[in-house]
Design an enzyme around this catalytic site. Sequence first.
Site, mmCIF file in Angstrom:
data_model
loop_
_atom_site.group_PDB
_atom_site.id
_atom_site.type_symbol
_atom_site.label_atom_id
_atom_site.label_comp_id
_atom_site.label_asym_id
_atom_site.label_seq_id
_atom_site.Cartn_x
_atom_site.Cartn_y
_atom_site.Cartn_z
ATOM 1 C CD GLU A 289 5.660 40.743 24.159
ATOM 2 O OE1 GLU A 289 5.193 39.594 24.246
ATOM 3 O OE2 GLU A 289 5.906 41.463 25.143
ATOM 4 C CG ASP A 368 3.062 42.726 30.070
ATOM 5 O OD1 ASP A 368 2.005 42.079 30.138
ATOM 6 O OD2 ASP A 368 4.128 42.260 29.615
ATOM 7 C CD GLU A 396 4.635 37.612 32.485
ATOM 8 O OE1 GLU A 396 3.494 37.581 31.971
ATOM 9 O OE2 GLU A 396 5.651 37.966 31.868
HETATM 10 C C1 GCV Z 1 2.447 35.380 25.553
HETATM 11 C C2 GCV Z 1 4.072 39.463 28.431
HETATM 12 C C3 GCV Z 1 4.634 38.115 28.727
HETATM 13 C C4 GCV Z 1 4.754 37.257 27.473
HETATM 14 C C5 GCV Z 1 3.385 37.198 26.806
HETATM 15 C C6 GCV Z 1 2.945 38.619 26.496
HETATM 16 C C7 GCV Z 1 1.551 38.679 25.877
HETATM 17 O O1 GCV Z 1 4.981 40.239 27.722
HETATM 18 O O2 GCV Z 1 5.883 38.258 29.355
HETATM 19 O O3 GCV Z 1 5.197 35.979 27.856
HETATM 20 O O4 GCV Z 1 3.408 36.406 25.648
HETATM 21 O O5 GCV Z 1 2.894 39.359 27.669
HETATM 22 O O6 GCV Z 1 0.642 39.040 26.590
HETATM 23 O O7 GCV Z 1 1.410 38.401 24.703
#
Ligand code: GCV
Length: 699
Positions: A289, A368, A396
């Site tokens: 990411e 995720d 989340e």
């Molecule tokens: C910290 C998901 C979340 C991101 C997070 C990522 C991760 O994609 O939406 O906010 O980033 O996981 O675990 O690194």
Amino acid sequence: MRSEIVVDPAPHAAWLPDGALAAVGRRRVALRLPDLSGPAQGHPRARPDNSAEVTSTLRTELTRATSAHGGAVVDPDDSPDVLLALVPELSGDGFRFVRDDGRVTVTAATATALLHGWFHVVRLREAAFTGPDAEESHAPAFALRVLDHWDNVDVHPVMGQVERGYAGGSIFYADGRVREDLSRVTAYARLLAATGVDRVCINNVNVHAREARLLTDDLPDVARVAAALRPYGVRTHLAVSFAAPMTLGGLPTSDPLDDDVRAWWRRAAERVWAAVPDFGGFVVKADSEGQPGPFAYGRDHADGANLLAEAVAPHGGVVHWRAFVYDHTQDWRDRSTDRARAAYDHFAPLDGRFAENVVVQVKHGPIDFQTREAVSPVLAGMPSTRLALELQVTQEYTGQQRHACYLAPWWSENLGFRPWGEDGDGTAVRDVVAGLGPNASAAVASAGGGGIAAVSNVGDDRFWTGHPLAQANLYAFGRLAWDPTLDPTAILDEWIGLTFAGPDGTVHARVREVLHAVLDDSWRTYESYTAPLGVGFMVRPGHHYGPDVDGYEYTPWGTYHFADRDGVGVDRTRATGTGFTGQYPAPWRDVYEDRATCPDELLLFFHHVPYTHVLRSGVTVIQHVYDTHFAGVERVREMVAAWESLAGLAPGAVGADLHARVRERLAEQLRSAVEWRDQINTYFLRKSGVADARGRTIY
Ligand code: GCV
């Protein structure tokens, strides 16, 4: 409870209100410590955990409990009811608990282990003293039990102070720096010590420019945080940026095989351990990411992780290297790329190449942290690597602490999943991450595997977690980190018994009943009105709250459901799909491959099926979608009614402000559940053209 709610400005006591200490606090308690003055005196294990700080904490805890409840701290030779004894000749991180004729003795090799033993007695409450005589050994299943904070030092323009945080600001940072007053951090460490967590990573794995400097300029402040956690035996870790040699060190490269880069990391580690002698290690999100990583130099994740491992090894540190690596710039038209495959494809070929102090940290599912997804096949595919299971306590994708959603049953399913099937030797994920998997290398076994980690749900909110009932998730994570075989309902009961203990240590029976009614099945309830049959990610893009069935469907993120007029789901079979099923060992690779044997709750995770496909439960997919969404909303109505029934209880059975906060959250949960139901049902009615067999209202 309806009028004039006075909000107490002090942080909520969570599972350690004074009442929780009533049983021990009424008694005569004693602490026996060996003489630790002067040289180690043949007790080499007496010192490694900052015993001075932790033994001082033990004294404080004993005094606090007894002065609140009329007991006394007495001499160890004066026949105490509870004797805590530090016995350096013992070994390990656990403790012994002995009950003899109503008197309790706890012994341990280190002060931190003794502190865990103390909280064990606290948790048992009166039962600590009333049961039959007993001699028990208690030890944590996992050597490493970590909470990761996705806290930013600066408020991030999109993600805020705490990425995916739903409980206010950060307990560590405010105004772009580490807080002056860290008393809240010590209170947090106390709560963690009472569950079993012993390590905290204090900054976000997405390491922005400001946060990167924790490793260098801000070390004195990191040392202050470590000092605030240390009295409760909790060690500090930092998330670091792989690009730090360039961004902080001014080097022209961060290539893991470059000698200057290696020297830079070695010096960085030396400075960290000089400032924080009991520092735990680094956490790294690399090539994921947008975070920098070894790919830029044509190197792989083992090269990257081993670079840092080499730097921290002289200090006894560990590197938690995350396996959450996938292509987030995928073309949605490309049906050959499957995000679920990514972690295994990247990491499994590297098995055996990671240094002994590297822990590869694997999200429980291949996508995720969804409400429901398969267990990650990486957990079965790397026997020569220390693996940690990563869970998400912060909600989340499970209602963002506006919805009551007790996640321990879900975590328990993951921990108890048997990657080699039910008929094998019974090895489960919890064994793999404890270093007990089949074919585990000697190094993995002797290190006790990589343990467990989770993203914390805590912020500077009065109730710590926004939704007061989300405290149960934090508590349950800590308890499962210590003993992953515990029953989630029993953990919840324990949490209720502590958190809602009145001054005399008892809980109102109705409160206990209602909390079970609200929370026991709340994860399955959440699943029922949101994500059917393992489909996942039908959330609003970006913030991930509320329904948006096609929100991610034509995006680069690799999270699709492929609903069309005929059917829905992702074909991940070897026969006709992405081949993801082939990443599992037998029997799962075949169980998941075949629609007829794939468990219903994961059907759409593994298969694209017609709406009229008949599930193992006997109903069609489309009817299942309708039925569960209607039923889910009704369950939330029952949760609301159950909570309302507490309103008439005596003041103090549930704090008035806590009751009000939960009421407000439940109202939002109901609103949101109705929204989910109506959008999901309407979407699938319009797509499929198949009417609800029971003729209910769909728009
Ligand atoms: C910290 C998901 C979340 C991101 C997070 C990522 C991760 O994609 O939406 O906010 O980033 O996981 O675990 O690194």
